[in-house]
Design an enzyme around this catalytic site. Structure first.
Site, PDB file in Angstrom:
ATOM      1  CG  ASP A  99     -35.647   3.246  16.132  1.00 20.26           C
ATOM      2  OD1 ASP A  99     -36.424   4.204  16.673  1.00 20.26           O
ATOM      3  OD2 ASP A  99     -34.808   3.456  15.502  1.00 20.26           O
ATOM      4  CG  HIS A 252     -32.884  -0.282  19.427  1.00 26.31           C
ATOM      5  ND1 HIS A 252     -31.639   0.503  19.658  1.00 26.31           N
ATOM      6  CD2 HIS A 252     -33.007  -0.435  18.346  1.00 26.31           C
ATOM      7  CE1 HIS A 252     -31.356   0.615  18.393  1.00 26.31           C
ATOM      8  NE2 HIS A 252     -31.996   0.237  17.332  1.00 26.31           N
TER       9      HIS A 252
END
Length: 716
Positions: A99, A252
């Protein structure tokens, strides 16, 4: 014709003013483009429209149990919108999802690890990061990974309206199209986690976007890598709770230090592969076609245009910030010079023996007049009250309104009238200079009135034989209107305080046409008045300086002039002033490489005049652009405090200027509005003048309509 000759003709030939409706178009368009670039850069850096609110978990009364207890992928498209379907990741299958990217620093390292292990993953990218790093999006697609949307500015969509949600998605799709020519139907809400955490605020977002063709992907495992828990903790948290069960793992690749994620990634891949797991994208895991599909046509080119423009904005901002710093340096440098030199000038002006023995010889006053029937009688009556011996020569420059007849009817014994065909102000002044009887020539406009002592005060510096010209103190007579008050502030602060500073530096660049005096010898040395420019007063002043004569400012030689009473007239006047001043600077550019007095002015005075008179005001709109950006999109409170500090400095300097000029300060109550409205208008005038100079547009002399309301000297 050489390029130099063509350039000289472009800048010095007479000009014709653009049609009124078009005057604001080019400069305002340029300023709007700069603001748009800053806003685009703010979007790309997630400054514009940033919303840091995160919703607290609420009731789940509207969320179906099968969704809460289902898998991480929720399909609410089409007919499924009222009864969404959820999907689990198949056994022995792992989906790695990243993400908040792409990141220029961390995404390439993650892609390198994935390629080395022949693993494909899903990247849920934000539009802002996509716009900043389009090359990374292309690399992700080229490596066969799947892309999903993670909104544009990363807000909690539970707080956002449908219009904002649609904008977030559309803008991200536009960025994807421009970066890699792709579109995605996969979506992950910012700040989301498991499907079981859906509540009555977040579930409507899933349904709303499902109705618009998006599949929503949640997770099975949150590694909390953004908390930097350590490599071992990230690896351990990635392991399936039930051996053999499929899972979607959240990692991430942007948003902070991702070194632990990069270090943990090869370890968890190898460990899961050793346990018999395969890695797949979401679409591969569910046996569906890829959510990332190519786009063509208008959407592709619109996206490319957006990315190109955003990249331009990102790379332009440092330049704009540097220019903003230049503006700050020049403005504060000018303020500092004023505060240091103006008091010195004021103390010097109080000396009674400053110039030597008093000057008592008669002087000639030249009054060029073109259609001045409303004002000429007031002008001559003020000269009749002069306490100094003068002859007055009125040069009627082909007036068609009976100006010359009024002069004849007044039959003042000290006034001579010369009629001539219309040839412009410079031509009229040259005729007057040739006819003058005395060695000192005072010049004034036909719409100006002198105080009784003006001529006497104006000529006293000529006791010094080195002084070739003297600038008087021009005042706005019609100051009772708002626009008149604004010009009054400008004259006192921007003109007269400047002249004190320039006087002490020995480089006064302009003797105002309303009130100035010249030694005839100096005028003859430079060939008289020139019509090469539309600012004959600036042109002659610079020419006299280049000949080595000193020019000083006589603050007590006051003249009251009728300032423009409308925006239309003000624009015409200042447009001519600005353009003519640029012409004069260009005309005398050779002084930069000259020797002697011209070289001193060219290498010292001319650069200062250009920096303070052109560069600083030309770049000053950047202050207002950043102010607008700060109020609308950044920290409004801090921005307004900073602007308040700037206004305070302006107010203090203005008050000091009014005090030096012995003016009543009550007109300063309009200063804040002047800074917000009038100052911007003057910037646009200067910008338009610059555009005209660069493009070779034509500008002609603009005769302002006068009312004759400045009938007599006003008490200061």
């Amino acid at each position: 014709m050489s390029r130099h000759q063509r350039r000289r003709q472009t800048l010095l030939r007479p000009r014709r003013l653009a049609a009124p409706p078009l005057r604001f178009v080019m400069p305002l368009s340029l300023l709007a483009c700069l603001l748009a670039l800053i806003v685009l850069r703010g979007l790309a850096t997630n400054e514009v429209f940033h919303d840091a609110r995160v919703a607290e978990s609420v009731d789940q009364t509207t969320v179906p149990d099968k969704v809460l207890k289902g898998g991480p992928v929720v399909d609410a498209r089409g007919e499924k919108n009222n009864h969404p379907v959820s999907y689990r990741i198949p056994d022995r299958t792992v989906v790695l999802s990243f993400d908040d990217g792409p990141s220029e620093e961390w995404t390439p390292k993650i892609l390198e690890i994935l390629a080395a292990h022949h693993v494909r993953a899903d990247f849920f990218v934000t539009g802002s990061m996509t716009a900043q790093n389009p090359d990374m999006i292309r690399k992700i697609v080229e490596d066969g990974h799947e892309i999903g949307l993670h909104s544009f500015t990363h807000p909690d969509l539970a707080f956002q309206s449908h219009a904002r949600i649609s904008w977030e998605m559309a803008q991200t799709q536009l960025a994807l199209a421009g970066a890699a020519g792709v579109h995605s139907t996969l979506f992950r809400p910012p700040y989301s986690s498991y499907a079981g955490a859906l509540d009555d605020w977040s579930y409507p977002v899933v349904k709303y976007l499902g109705a618009r063709g998006y599949i929503t992907a949640f997770i099975d495992h949150d590694t909390d890598d953004w908390k930097l828990p350590g490599v071992d903790a990230i690896v351990q948290e990635s392991m399936p709770a039930t051996p053999g069960a499929g899972e979607m793992i959240l990692l991430h690749d942007a948003g902070g230090d991702r070194s632990q994620t990069v270090a943990a990634l090869p370890i968890l891949i190898e460990k899961l592969q050793a346990d018999g797991y395969r890695f797949a994208t979401i679409s591969e895991a569910l046996g569906a076609t890829s959510a990332t599909t190519p786009v063509h046509g208008f959407q592709l080119w619109a996206g490319k245009s957006y990315i190109w423009t955003t990249q331009l904005a990102v790379h332009t901002l440092p330049v704009l910030i540097a220019l903003l710093a230049v503006v700050g340096f020049l403005n504060f440098g000018r303020f500092a010079l004023m505060l240091v030199l103006a008091p010195v000038h004021a103390r010097r002006a109080k000396r009674t023996d400053l110039w030597g023995e008093p000057v008592t010889e008669p002087v000639t006053v030249l009054v060029p007049a073109y259609n001045e029937r409303e004002c000429i009688a007031n002008t001559l009556n003020s000269l009749a009250a002069s306490d100094y011996p003068i002859e007055v020569i009125v040069i009627d420059d082909g007036s068609s309104d009976g100006t010359a007849d009024i002069v004849e009817e007044m039959a003042l014994p000290f006034v001579r009238l010369i009629r001539k065909v219309n040839g412009g102000k410079s031509s009229a002044l040259n005729v007057g200079i040739a006819a003058a009887s005395h060695d000192i020539v005072v010049m004034m406009d036909g719409d100006t009135v002198f105080e009784p002592s003006t001529v006497r005060e104006l000529v006293q510096p000529f006791a010094d034989p080195g002084i070739g010209a003297v600038s008087g103190n021009a005042k706005v007579g019609n100051r009772d209107s708002l626009i008149g008050a604004w010009q009054h502030i400008e004259y006192v602060l921007g003109h007269n305080l400047d002249r004190r500073m320039y006087d002490m530096l020995g480089i006064i660049p302009t003797i105002p046409g309303a009130v100035g005096a010249f030694r005839r010898e100096a005028l003859e040395a430079v060939g008289g008045m020139s019509d090469d420019t539309l600012a004959e007063d600036t042109d002659i002043t610079m020419a006299v300086l280049c000949e080595g004569w000193r020019i000083v400012y006589a603050e007590r030689a006051r003249a009251w002039t009728e300032a423009p009473a409308s925006i239309q007239q003000l624009w015409s006047q200042r447009y001519r002033w600005s353009y003519g001043s640029m012409q004069a600077m260009w005309k005398h550019r050779g002084a930069v490489t000259a020797r002697g007095p011209a070289g001193r002015f060219g290498r010292f005075g001319l650069p200062i005049v250009v920096l303070f008179g052109v560069v600083a005001p030309l770049l000053a709109p950047l202050v207002d652009i950043f102010l607008m950006y700060g109020v609308l999109f950044a920290d409004a409170g801090l921005t307004l405090i900073s602007f308040g500090g700037f206004l305070t400095i302006q107010a203090v300097l203005s008050w000091y200027a009014f005090r030096l000029d012995r003016e009543k300060p009550w007109h300063l109550i309009s200063l804040p509005l002047q800074q917000v409205v009038y100052r911007q208008l003057m910037y646009i005038v200067l910008l338009q003048s610059t555009i005209t100079a660069c493009t070779g547009g034509r500008l002609r002399w603009q005769k302002l309509r006068r009312t004759g309301e400045v009938a007599a000297p006003v008490e200061a």
